[in-house]
Scaffold this motif. Structure first.
Motif, PDB file in Angstrom:
ATOM      1  N   PHE A 257      -4.469   6.380  -3.249  1.00  0.00           N
ATOM      2  CA  PHE A 257      -3.833   5.239  -3.911  1.00  0.00           C
ATOM      3  C   PHE A 257      -3.597   4.098  -2.916  1.00  0.00           C
ATOM      4  O   PHE A 257      -3.834   2.937  -3.233  1.00  0.00           O
ATOM      5  CB  PHE A 257      -2.504   5.663  -4.563  1.00  0.00           C
TER       6      PHE A 257
ATOM      7  N   GLY B 110      -0.270   4.454   2.669  1.00  0.00           N
ATOM      8  CA  GLY B 110       0.066   5.213   1.471  1.00  0.00           C
ATOM      9  C   GLY B 110       0.701   6.557   1.793  1.00  0.00           C
ATOM     10  O   GLY B 110       1.597   7.020   1.098  1.00  0.00           O
TER      11      GLY B 110
ATOM     12  N   ALA C 205      -6.845   2.516  -2.158  1.00  0.00           N
ATOM     13  CA  ALA C 205      -7.329   1.720  -3.286  1.00  0.00           C
ATOM     14  C   ALA C 205      -6.653   0.349  -3.291  1.00  0.00           C
ATOM     15  O   ALA C 205      -7.285  -0.662  -3.596  1.00  0.00           O
ATOM     16  CB  ALA C 205      -7.045   2.449  -4.606  1.00  0.00           C
ATOM     17  N   TRP C 206      -5.379   0.327  -2.921  1.00  0.00           N
ATOM     18  CA  TRP C 206      -4.651  -0.947  -2.947  1.00  0.00           C
ATOM     19  C   TRP C 206      -5.119  -1.883  -1.838  1.00  0.00           C
ATOM     20  O   TRP C 206      -4.942  -3.089  -1.927  1.00  0.00           O
ATOM     21  CB  TRP C 206      -3.151  -0.705  -2.869  1.00  0.00           C
TER      22      TRP C 206
ATOM     23  N   LEU D  93       3.206   5.856  -5.737  1.00  0.00           N
ATOM     24  CA  LEU D  93       2.817   6.146  -7.118  1.00  0.00           C
ATOM     25  C   LEU D  93       1.870   7.340  -7.143  1.00  0.00           C
ATOM     26  O   LEU D  93       2.011   8.252  -7.979  1.00  0.00           O
ATOM     27  CB  LEU D  93       2.141   4.912  -7.721  1.00  0.00           C
ATOM     28  N   GLY D  94       0.918   7.356  -6.195  1.00  0.00           N
ATOM     29  CA  GLY D  94      -0.016   8.475  -6.114  1.00  0.00           C
ATOM     30  C   GLY D  94       0.710   9.789  -5.878  1.00  0.00           C
ATOM     31  O   GLY D  94       0.411  10.802  -6.516  1.00  0.00           O
TER      32      GLY D  94
ATOM     33  N   GLN E 207       0.832  -1.199   0.000  1.00  0.00           N
ATOM     34  CA  GLN E 207       0.000   0.000   0.000  1.00  0.00           C
ATOM     35  C   GLN E 207       0.870   1.254   0.000  1.00  0.00           C
ATOM     36  O   GLN E 207       0.552   2.248  -0.656  1.00  0.00           O
ATOM     37  CB  GLN E 207      -0.944  -0.020   1.213  1.00  0.00           C
TER      38      GLN E 207
ATOM     39  N   VAL F  92       2.253   1.701  -3.583  1.00  0.00           N
ATOM     40  CA  VAL F  92       1.277   2.258  -4.510  1.00  0.00           C
ATOM     41  C   VAL F  92       0.939   3.693  -4.103  1.00  0.00           C
ATOM     42  O   VAL F  92       0.715   4.555  -4.961  1.00  0.00           O
ATOM     43  CB  VAL F  92       0.019   1.364  -4.563  1.00  0.00           C
ATOM     44  N   GLY F  93       0.937   3.968  -2.793  1.00  0.00           N
ATOM     45  CA  GLY F  93       0.787   5.350  -2.333  1.00  0.00           C
ATOM     46  C   GLY F  93       1.880   6.228  -2.917  1.00  0.00           C
ATOM     47  O   GLY F  93       1.634   7.376  -3.300  1.00  0.00           O
TER      48      GLY F  93
ATOM     49  N   SER G 214      -3.769  12.312  -2.664  1.00  0.00           N
ATOM     50  CA  SER G 214      -3.495  11.334  -3.712  1.00  0.00           C
ATOM     51  C   SER G 214      -2.817  10.088  -3.135  1.00  0.00           C
ATOM     52  O   SER G 214      -3.182   8.958  -3.471  1.00  0.00           O
ATOM     53  CB  SER G 214      -2.606  11.974  -4.778  1.00  0.00           C
ATOM     54  N   ALA G 215      -1.835  10.298  -2.248  1.00  0.00           N
ATOM     55  CA  ALA G 215      -1.126   9.159  -1.650  1.00  0.00           C
ATOM     56  C   ALA G 215      -2.096   8.295  -0.859  1.00  0.00           C
ATOM     57  O   ALA G 215      -2.096   7.064  -0.977  1.00  0.00           O
ATOM     58  CB  ALA G 215      -0.006   9.663  -0.748  1.00  0.00           C
TER      59      ALA G 215
END
Lengths: 365, 322
Positions: A121, A262, A124-125, A93-94, A87, A90-91, A117-118
């Motif tokens: 993301f 994230g 979401a994961w 990535l955000g 997580q 992917v955070g 955003s973090a």
């Protein structure tokens, strides 16, 4: 043994567990042929003895606060979120998408957007494992482990094929736009005319982490939702009887958990690296498990445990420098022992201590 | 893709599946007895290190194997101690064991050999060597069937054959013996086993130790059979792929074999082709192939293809009524 005095439960037992973990770590150091007391001294001096060391210690601690809170929130709903690592990746990535493609005029505007955003993301994961647990009963531990590996493959793919600038060899993104660079501790101290060394990566995110501790405390102990989460964690059947929806609790607790994990990337990706690297998390997701266990899933406990692990990470780096025989992996061993004694072998200490207190009580009566 | 290439891919599938089969069956024993084990990875890693270290020091791969099995079984005993005797959280114990193995192997490796956590390269009697089947060369000349014998089946180390034989043995032990019946029963309904006068703890300890033994075989194979020595974190998630295979197989031995072969096959393809380009469809990146075992497991767990139901008493410590 449920009605132990609070200070025994929250302070004495964790301290004894910690002591056991450190004692065995000390024996390992003795086996390697070094003096464990000198090792301890180097760790403490290296992490707390100077503003430089402290800057690194609190930087690491910031990472662990986020991942520790993530595990702690899920623990309250009796969910074991082992996927903080994925997580947080992917955070990252955000965070990176916000900081790469928008030309921010000032960090104060970029900061809240990147946080959202973090968190989004990261959440979401954790959403798919949460949904599968809530709807299909798929074990959250297994699914989040799988999602860690999938996240890693995804990041490698994105960095090698998509986000890497043309003509660059290293699989990492371009440098973030200058307007998204967060002020470091050096910058913040200089606003007030004070000095702080330039190199430690400690930055404004530390304050966000402290705020997060407070907000999570508020959420868990002072809101209706937090109450429902704790009730669900104590007894699912009782919670259902009281009209609490398991689906809602699992989803909310796991989404908050994933969001917190994230947000770790705000510190490591936006605050420190200022670009997206393949392994931006570096095991912090797992340290979060140790921090949550040690901190008894309470934000204050998580904060203290995170600082302790920050001390170990920074001090461990110094230790490797001063005692080359004791490599950095010593920290991983200590971390493992802390998880073992405070988590899995909890009853080793709790049961005898409980018996002692029962006897004391009987004598008083 | 010509015939010989297919044979070669299947050959490397067998090689890559062997450690998965060991670890997957290890998990099968443990989880069928009601003890979740996410520490397969750590036990394999510990065995990989100690087997390679002792083999390097003594020059005997068999002594190495013994050391590896011992290390893995000690970690298994710690897991049993935490989750059976002290009724601790089995998942947390598994996490701790993974870290303990990862940290300890790197730390001790550096201390013993000073090679950055590696062990010295093994050669000769220090590692398991491929076994050539009799007449492999002459039979290999027979068209079509020959290469299956000479390339695919022949030329693996002994542990690959042991892995394959462990599958029917596991099936026999679990489904055809009294011990197996009790072991499965204790994973579904420990109260009933206890009422029947059989010790739940003793059964579970035995299951956990068998799990340690099998993980040990898998780890030793990695360091002394597949590779020639230990490198840091060399299990690289194999323990978790095995865990995935176990769920994929729904905790059944024969299906565990198929799942491990499938995941080994995916790995073999990923190693050989990197990015696969299919005309008209596009390129499948190697990272997708690497993630596929996990994605497939999620699909199974989601219940989209059948439903994976774990042993009923799994993960719950058994507290005897008084």
């Amino acid at each position: 043994m449920k009605n132990l005095p609070k200070w025994v439960d929250l302070v004495l037992i964790p301290v004894i567990n910690l002591f056991l973990a450190f004692m065995i770590s000390g024996l390992v150091v003795v086996y390697i042929g070094e003096n464990p007391f000198r090792a301890m001294q180097i760790i403490i001096n290296g992490s707390l003895g100077s503003a430089y060391g402290l800057g690194y210690t609190l930087y690491y601690a910031t990472n662990f606060i986020f991942t520790g809170l993530a595990v702690a929130v899920a623990f309250h709903a009796r969910m074991f979120n082992i996927g903080g690592e994925g997580q947080a990746m992917v955070g990252g990535l955000g965070t990176a998408l916000v900081c790469l493609f928008i030309d921010w005029p000032h960090w104060t505007i970029a900061f809240p957007v990147a946080i959202m955003s973090a968190a989004l993301f990261g959440a979401a994961w954790s959403a798919i494992p949460a949904y599968l647990q809530a709807k299909r009963g798929s074990h959250i531990v297994i699914t989040t482990i799988m999602f860690n590996f999938i996240a890693y493959s995804l990041m490698v793919y994105l960095l090698v094929h998509v986000l890497k600038p043309k003509g660059q060899m290293a699989p990492e993104s371009a440098k973030f736009v200058a307007g998204s660079n967060l002020p470091s501790a050096h910058d913040i101290f200089s606003w007030f005319g004070m000095a702080f060394p330039k190199s430690p990566p400690l930055n404004v995110t530390f304050l966000l982490a402290v705020l997060a501790c407070f907000l999570i405390w508020l959420f868990i102990w002072r809101t209706r939702m937090g109450y429902a989460i704790r009730a669900f964690g104590w007894s699912e059947t009782a919670a259902v009887y009281a009209g609490i929806s398991p689906f809602k609790i699992i989803m909310v607790s796991m989404l908050v958990s994933g969001g917190l994990a994230g947000m770790m990337s705000i510190n490591s990706v936006m605050g420190e690296a200022e670009r997206l690297l393949i392994d931006s998390v570096q095991g912090a997701g797992f340290v979060g498990i140790a921090a949550a266990l040690m901190g008894r899933s309470h934000p204050l406990g998580v904060f203290l445990a995170a600082v302790l692990f920050g001390v170990l990470y920074q001090g461990g780096a110094e230790l490797e420098f001063e005692m080359p025989a004791v490599s950095r992996e010593m920290i991983v061993v200590i971390q493992a022992l802390v998880i073992l004694f405070t988590g899995a072998l909890e009853n080793l200490v709790r049961v005898p201590i409980g018996k002692i207190f029962m006897k004391l009580k009987l004598k008083q009566n | 893709m010509d015939y010989l290439t297919i044979i070669q891919i299947l050959d490397s599938m067998l090689r890559l599946s062997a450690p998965l089969i060991f670890a997957c069956l290890a998990g099968l024993f443990s989880e069928r007895s009601g003890i979740f084990d996410i520490g397969l990875e750590g036990k394999m890693l510990a065995s990989a290190f100690f087997s390679a270290a002792v083999a390097a020091a003594t020059g005997s791969v068999w002594l190495g194997l013994m050391a590896g099995l011992t290390a893995s079984m000690i970690l298994a005993a710690i897991h049993g101690f935490a989750s059976i005797t002290f009724q601790g959280n089995q998942l947390i114990s598994g996490v701790a064991i993974n870290f303990l193995a990862s940290g300890m192997t790197a730390l001790i490796g550096q201390n013993w050999f000073r090679l950055g956590g590696r062990t010295p390269s093994l050669s000769g009697d220090g590692r398991f060597l491929p076994i050539e089947f009799p007449f492999a060369e002459s039979i290999g000349k027979i068209p079509f069937l020959g290469p299956i014998y000479s390339e695919l089946l022949s030329g693996h180390t002994i542990l690959v054959y042991v892995a394959l034989l462990t599958v029917p043995f596991t099936w026999w032990l679990l489904f055809k013996t009294r011990f197996g019946l009790r072991l499965r029963a204790v994973g579904e309904n420990p109260e009933a086993v206890d009422t029947g006068g059989v010790s739940v703890s003793f059964l579970r300890y035995r299951a956990v130790l068998i799990c340690g033994l099998l993980c040990g075989l898998g780890g030793a194979y990695l360091a002394t059979g597949m590779a020639a020595g230990f490198i840091r974190d060399m299990t690289a998630g194999k323990g978790f792929i095995a865990l995935a295979a176990l769920i994929f197989a729904k905790w059944r031995p024969a299906y565990a074999l198929y799942a491990c072969l499938l995941f080994g096959f995916l790995e073999a393809i990923a190693i050989r082709y990197q990015n696969i380009t299919i005309e008209g469809v596009g390129t499948i990146p190697v990272q997708f192939m690497q993630a596929l075992p996990y994605i497939l497991t999620i699909v199974i767990l989601a219940g989209l293809v059948g439903k994976a139901i774990p042993p009923k008493a799994g993960g719950e410590p058994y507290v005897k009524e008084r």
